[in-house]
Design a protein around this motif. Structure first.
Motif, PDB file in Angstrom:
ATOM      1  N   ALA A 151     -31.563-135.106 -34.806  1.00  0.00           N
ATOM      2  CA  ALA A 151     -32.775-135.760 -34.310  1.00  0.00           C
ATOM      3  C   ALA A 151     -33.616-134.784 -33.493  1.00  0.00           C
ATOM      4  N   LEU A 152     -32.957-133.992 -32.672  1.00  0.00           N
ATOM      5  CA  LEU A 152     -33.705-133.070 -31.820  1.00  0.00           C
ATOM      6  C   LEU A 152     -34.345-131.946 -32.616  1.00  0.00           C
ATOM      7  N   VAL A 153     -33.675-131.499 -33.680  1.00  0.00           N
ATOM      8  CA  VAL A 153     -34.294-130.493 -34.545  1.00  0.00           C
ATOM      9  C   VAL A 153     -35.619-131.032 -35.061  1.00  0.00           C
ATOM     10  N   ALA A 154     -35.561-132.258 -35.600  1.00  0.00           N
ATOM     11  CA  ALA A 154     -36.776-132.838 -36.163  1.00  0.00           C
ATOM     12  C   ALA A 154     -37.851-133.018 -35.098  1.00  0.00           C
ATOM     13  N   ILE A 155     -37.442-133.523 -33.942  1.00  0.00           N
ATOM     14  CA  ILE A 155     -38.421-133.829 -32.905  1.00  0.00           C
ATOM     15  C   ILE A 155     -39.063-132.563 -32.336  1.00  0.00           C
ATOM     16  N   ASN A 156     -38.278-131.496 -32.206  1.00  0.00           N
ATOM     17  CA  ASN A 156     -38.817-130.270 -31.607  1.00  0.00           C
ATOM     18  C   ASN A 156     -39.420-129.305 -32.616  1.00  0.00           C
ATOM     19  N   GLN A 157     -39.204-129.607 -33.898  1.00  0.00           N
ATOM     20  CA  GLN A 157     -39.725-128.737 -34.949  1.00  0.00           C
ATOM     21  C   GLN A 157     -41.242-128.503 -34.860  1.00  0.00           C
ATOM     22  N   PRO A 158     -42.046-129.534 -34.720  1.00  0.00           N
ATOM     23  CA  PRO A 158     -43.496-129.311 -34.703  1.00  0.00           C
ATOM     24  C   PRO A 158     -43.932-128.315 -33.633  1.00  0.00           C
ATOM     25  N   PHE A 159     -43.386-128.454 -32.433  1.00  0.00           N
ATOM     26  CA  PHE A 159     -43.800-127.563 -31.355  1.00  0.00           C
ATOM     27  C   PHE A 159     -43.433-126.117 -31.673  1.00  0.00           C
ATOM     28  N   LEU A 208     -51.934-129.996 -38.753  1.00  0.00           N
ATOM     29  CA  LEU A 208     -52.428-131.230 -38.162  1.00  0.00           C
ATOM     30  C   LEU A 208     -51.307-132.254 -38.100  1.00  0.00           C
ATOM     31  N   LEU A 209     -50.533-132.288 -39.171  1.00  0.00           N
ATOM     32  CA  LEU A 209     -49.395-133.198 -39.226  1.00  0.00           C
ATOM     33  C   LEU A 209     -48.406-132.875 -38.109  1.00  0.00           C
ATOM     34  N   ALA A 210     -48.212-131.577 -37.912  1.00  0.00           N
ATOM     35  CA  ALA A 210     -47.296-131.170 -36.844  1.00  0.00           C
ATOM     36  C   ALA A 210     -47.808-131.686 -35.503  1.00  0.00           C
ATOM     37  N   LEU A 225     -38.768-130.841 -45.305  1.00  0.00           N
ATOM     38  CA  LEU A 225     -37.755-131.811 -45.703  1.00  0.00           C
ATOM     39  C   LEU A 225     -37.167-132.488 -44.467  1.00  0.00           C
ATOM     40  N   VAL A 226     -36.837-131.676 -43.454  1.00  0.00           N
ATOM     41  CA  VAL A 226     -36.266-132.225 -42.219  1.00  0.00           C
ATOM     42  C   VAL A 226     -37.257-133.176 -41.564  1.00  0.00           C
ATOM     43  N   MET A 227     -38.513-132.767 -41.551  1.00  0.00           N
ATOM     44  CA  MET A 227     -39.494-133.605 -40.850  1.00  0.00           C
ATOM     45  C   MET A 227     -39.767-134.895 -41.620  1.00  0.00           C
ATOM     46  N   VAL A 228     -39.802-134.790 -42.953  1.00  0.00           N
ATOM     47  CA  VAL A 228     -40.014-136.016 -43.732  1.00  0.00           C
ATOM     48  C   VAL A 228     -38.808-136.938 -43.572  1.00  0.00           C
ATOM     49  N   GLY A 229     -37.618-136.350 -43.708  1.00  0.00           N
ATOM     50  CA  GLY A 229     -36.405-137.159 -43.651  1.00  0.00           C
ATOM     51  C   GLY A 229     -36.185-137.783 -42.289  1.00  0.00           C
ATOM     52  N   LEU A 230     -36.436-137.025 -41.244  1.00  0.00           N
ATOM     53  CA  LEU A 230     -36.050-137.493 -39.917  1.00  0.00           C
ATOM     54  C   LEU A 230     -37.217-138.006 -39.077  1.00  0.00           C
TER      55      LEU A 230
END
Lengths: 437, 293, 290
Positions: free
Chosen positions: B162-170, B126-128, C15-20
């Motif tokens: 930044a892009l890793v974090a932003i695209n991670q959920p998908f 859900l968080l994702a 960790l990446v998602m929390v941090g970034l």
């Protein structure tokens, strides 16, 4: 007698050389724009490590020669000057961003009289007087026009080294004007009469073209119209939006609107050029730095049909022309990590005599004695404009006030707000901005 | 493919061979679809025409459609007079690095989420979902501030992170659904054979998941390659990407406007190649993961 | 799977998602209560950013336009996407070419596609579609300055850009519909429609929900396409929420960073409301499993 011939030959040679340079440099960014740019002496003390100097300057055929000269001449050994091509609105955004922190991305900034007081009073760019004292002789800085230097000064100190002036010039279709027996208009009324005659003739529905983009240029147009009546946005810090000059300016501009493309509020200067290139408009008023593009064969089938004149006045009895005088120059940001002495020598070399010569006919350089009436197709018009433009000193609040009033100005011009209401609203916004609340 | 509402029966359906479909292809539908495809390509084709015209007719109104000699001048100028190569390298490097890192981090996470039942996983998914939907500026503006404070503003590293974090959920979402397809018995068998969880993932799951990983990889790569907003805010001179470059050229005069169009073409051609090659695998890959929720 | 294993698998990604993502988000929430500049500590000013945003008619216009755009585009994408997917699914040899050409619109970087799209309509730059439409309808539409023509163009662009994704997804979903159902749906006439409505679509509820969700998310954050497509967006009421944030918190410097952050927080709330049905379903499912 002999003397005069020599001068004439000299000027002709210069103009030819200059037009060759500008033709080849045209449209180039500065990576190899620098290769065919003029080489001048750029004699700074070489820093020890590898150094990149980032230059922020928008592209136009009037600015490019100076940028290209600097990039080419000052890049050597450890030092690389880097200039990314960018449009004017990009430069505006980047300027704010780079000046806003302890460190910035850029080491040399292109700026102009309108913007200088705001960033100078904030301490974001450095005063150049000490450098001028030290290097004035070496780079012959005395020859930079006094008035242009003061346009880039704030509180008695010089904050940017002037390279050139830009003033409004009118470009019109000589062939159409001749055919209809029209002369260059001298007032908005004349302009409308000419526009009606041209429209009558049938080919051009919207003969008048002005850059009135709702997010930028429109406020300059309004200010130019106000200046024609002898008023400015601010008078000794007091907003003047409810003045008669303001009303006349708004009404004058509204009277032109029916003769302009209905989408004029999305047009920046390149869009206006495009209207002229395409033969969709017959008269355009914009800054002189955009004029040379019109005369290039590579840009348009109409390249040889343009005449140039000083812009009209708002009304026949108006004290000044519908014009703005804008001085472009180089500034050094306070937050650069590089040696400011070195940076100053770079900008000084790019406004030197050779570089200034090379900028003609695309630009109107700040160095005295370069522009003559023969320098370019629009030089006569430019000289006339300078003589009849209202001297309007800039204020640290000019830029923020302009940003604040622009949306209302657009509403007035689009007819969403009545002129009177709009004037009141602009006055209120401006007063709020000036008082800082 | 949604973890949520799917109620489809868990039967594996084999994609029917194209032959059987061809028999019933409806000619009217085919013609309509061809028209639609051409329409979908129109902006691309129009730009391609504009940048290969000589400058004086490139943006003429009304448009000039014939009687000129096509030229590649705009491409040549772009290449020679701007730092386009550098922007392209930045764009590609950031896209590749962020895709690889997103997959390396995302694969184990997605695997765990598919194998660990209950509330924790549901909440994390859900968080994702919420992260995927965040307004980009809500994270990018603080990133701008932080990256300037840390001195990593305007680096490929900051943008890729930044892009890793932003695209991670998908990517986690997509991968989690692929993993859910693989029967748990397979893990158990592997672990009885002495594999650790990590070993199972590496030796058994990843090879089985190849189409799924490819699909997720293609998507994440495309997202990163296209990204404009994040790159606009986090880069300046040193790590500028092609989309950012193109938008700073919109207010330029003619020859440079054409160069911007040429830049758009050059940026697009590789991804078009990818999309033509990958579309077959994408449909197959997605249908593997998506049929069952 | 054991708890510790779970933690070690999920840890790095979390960790990446929390941090970034989470930390920046906290910063945004902080800023929204402050008057602040980049790189400086702000001063707490309570809710004034929020009251300013909510009292700003420009923000109201942006919210209205964004929701309108989202509703229209999502509806169009679902309907057209489904029809196209059915059509493409029935194609034989042509299928890869059609699908490949359609995907181009999706893989083009958004802003690049928008620039190309704007050139198609811009009469000053020799657009061709405006000319065709003018010839067909006899009307000269102002694509960039009249509210509704401009909206139509923005909607067309957004659908153009996002449609391929939904086609791809629905097509993938169709592969999972039992063959007999699909065969039955090919019978012409009213029966086919009923078949689609009552049998096939419910079977693909999951995938259609997913497409709907992704489309809503993507349209709600419309931003870059407006730069070329709507140069005076605010003046004609076609500004999106994200554009409003950009204009206030980045473009003209950082004076309005607090206001921009408050709008960001408000739009997060708005997005959560829009996504609420999906979130509820997810939670229900989790409860069922737990």
């Amino acid at each position: 007698m002999r003397n005069r011939t020599q001068i004439r030959t000299g000027i002709t040679a210069m103009v030819i050389a200059a037009s060759l340079t500008s033709l080849t440099a045209c449209g180039a960014g500065s990576r190899t724009g620098a290769e065919d740019a003029t080489a001048v002496e750029c004699d700074y003390t070489m820093p020890e490590g590898e150094t990149t100097v980032n230059v922020l300057a928008y592209n136009s055929s009037a600015i490019d020669p100076f940028t290209n000269t600097m990039v080419k001449s000052c890049t050597r050994e450890n030092v690389t000057l880097k200039h990314d091509p960018i449009d004017f609105s990009g430069q505006v955004t980047k300027t704010t961003a780079t000046l806003s922190g302890d460190t910035g991305s850029y080491d040399i900034l292109e700026t102009y009289g309108f913007a200088v007081p705001e960033i100078a009073s904030a301490g974001s760019i450095v005063p150049l007087d000490d450098f001028v004292a030290e290097y004035g002789e070496k780079y012959e800085l005395d020859a930079l026009n006094e008035g242009m230097r003061s346009a880039l000064s704030y509180d008695g100190k010089l904050y940017a080294l002037p390279m050139q002036a830009q003033m409004y010039v009118m470009a019109y279709r000589q062939d159409i004007f001749d055919e209809l027996d029209l002369t260059a208009p001298e007032s908005f009324e004349d302009m409308i009469a000419a526009a009606e005659a041209i429209r009558e003739q049938g080919d051009i529905e919207y003969p008048i073209a002005l850059p009135m983009s709702a997010t930028a240029d429109v406020s300059t147009i309004y200010q130019a119209a106000m200046n024609s009546t002898g008023t400015d946005f601010l008078d000794a810090g007091e907003p003047q939006f409810t003045s008669d000059g303001s009303r006349e300016a708004l009404e004058g501009l509204k009277s032109l609107l029916p003769y302009m493309d209905p989408e004029v509020t999305t047009f920046d200067q390149p869009s206006v050029q495009q209207q002229m290139f395409n033969g969709n408009a017959a008269m355009a008023i914009m800054f002189s730095g955009r004029m040379n593009d019109l005369t290039l064969e590579s840009n348009s089938p109409n390249f040889d049909k343009f005449g140039f004149a000083a812009p009209p006045s708002l009304a026949a009895d108006a004290p000044y022309l519908f014009s703005r005088l804008s001085v472009d120059g180089w500034a050094i940001p306070e937050n650069t990590q590089l040696d400011k002495d070195m940076l100053f020598q770079m900008i000084a070399s790019s406004v030197g005599e050779d570089a200034s010569n090379a900028s003609v006919p695309a630009a109107y350089p700040a160095r005295e004695g370069i522009v003559t009436d023969e320098s370019s197709a629009y030089a006569v018009a430019a000289n006339e404009t300078i003589a009849a433009t209202m001297p309007a000193p800039n204020d640290p609040f000019s830029a923020p006030v302009t940003n604040a009033i622009r949306p209302v100005l657009v509403e007035v011009l689009l007819g969403q707000t009545e002129v009177e209401d709009g004037m009141q609203e602009m006055q209120r916004l401006a007063e709020e901005t000036v008082s800082g609340s | 493919m949604m973890p949520s509402t799917a109620t489809a029966p868990a039967t594996r359906v084999v994609v029917p061979a194209p032959k059987r479909r061809r028999r019933r292809a409806n000619p009217t539908a085919a013609i309509l679809l061809i028209l639609l495809a051409v329409l979908m390509l129109a902006p691309f084709i129009w730009t391609a025409l504009s940048v290969t015209k000589p400058t004086d007719v490139a943006f003429a109104n009304p448009p000039v459609l014939s009687g000129y000699t096509p030229t590649l001048e705009a491409f040549k100028n772009l290449w020679e007079t701007t730092y386009f190569a550098e922007y392209l390298v930045n764009t590609a490097v950031v896209a590749v690095i962020s895709t690889v890192v997103a997959l390396v981090l995302g694969i184990p996470a997605a695997y765990a989420l598919s194998r660990f039942p209950g509330y924790v996983s549901a909440i994390l998914l859900l968080l994702a979902l919420v992260f995927r939907s965040l307004p980009r500026f809500a994270v990018v503006l603080p990133m701008y501030d932080i990256s300037r404070a840390l001195g990593i503003y305007d680096t490929n590293f900051a943008l890729a992170a930044a892009l890793v974090a932003i695209n991670q959920p998908f990517s986690i979402w997509l991968l989690r659904n692929f993993f859910a397809e693989i029967p748990k018995e397979l893990d158990e068998a592997a672990m009885i054979d002495g594999c650790t969880r990590w070993g199972t993932l590496r030796r058994i799951m990843i090879p089985l998941m190849r189409p799924g990983i490819l699909t997720a990889g293609v998507f994440v790569f495309l997202f990163a390659f296209q990204e404009y907003l994040t790159a606009l805010v986090l880069t300046d001179t040193a790590s500028k990407t092609v989309p950012v470059f193109i938008t700073t050229q919109l207010g330029q005069t003619l020859p440079m406007l054409q160069q911007a169009g040429a830049a758009a073409m050059l940026l697009t051609l590789p991804v078009i190649a990818i999309s033509f090659i990958a579309q077959k695998y994408l449909v197959a890959g997605l249908s593997d993961g998506s049929v069952k929720g | 799977m054991r708890r510790r294993e779970f933690a070690s698998f999920i840890g790095p990604s979390l960790l990446v998602m929390v941090g970034l993502l989470v930390l920046p988000l906290i910063r945004t929430v902080q800023w929204s209560f402050q008057e602040v500049n980049y790189g400086q500590a702000g001063t707490f000013i309570g809710l004034s950013n929020y009251t300013q945003a909510l009292g700003d008619p420009r923000f109201g216009r942006a919210v209205f336009f964004t929701l309108l755009l989202t509703a229209i585009v999502t509806a169009l994408i679902l309907v057209v996407g489904y029809l196209v997917a059915i059509g493409v699914n029935g194609l034989g040899k042509l299928r890869p070419y059609i699908l490949g050409s359609m995907l181009v619109a999706y893989v083009l970087p958004g802003v690049v596609g928008a620039v190309s799209f704007s050139w198609l309509f811009n009469s000053n730059f020799g657009g061709v579609l405006n000319l065709v439409i003018e010839r067909l309808t006899g009307q000269e539409l102002l694509w960039f300055t009249d509210t509704w023509p401009n909206r139509v163009m923005i909607i067309a662009h957004t659908v153009w850009h996002l449609l391929p994704f939904s086609v791809l997804m629905i097509l993938a979903g169709l592969q999972g519909v039992p063959k007999e159902l699909r065969e039955a749906a090919r019978i012409d006439g009213a029966n086919a429609l009923k078949m689609h409505l009552w049998v096939i679509i419910p079977t693909m509820r999951g995938i259609i929900g997913f497409v709907c969700l992704i489309t809503i998310m993507d349209v709600l954050r419309t931003f870059d396409s407006l730069i070329p497509l709507s140069p005076q967006a605010d003046a004609i009421g076609n500004e999106s929420i994200m554009f409003y944030v950009f204009d206030n918190a980045f473009r003209d410097g950082s004076q309005q960073l607090g206001l921009g952050s408050a709008v960001n927080v408000l739009s997060i709330l708005l997005i959560l409301i829009c996504l609420f049905p999906f979130i509820r379903d997810l939670l229900k499912e989790a409860k069922a499993k737990a």
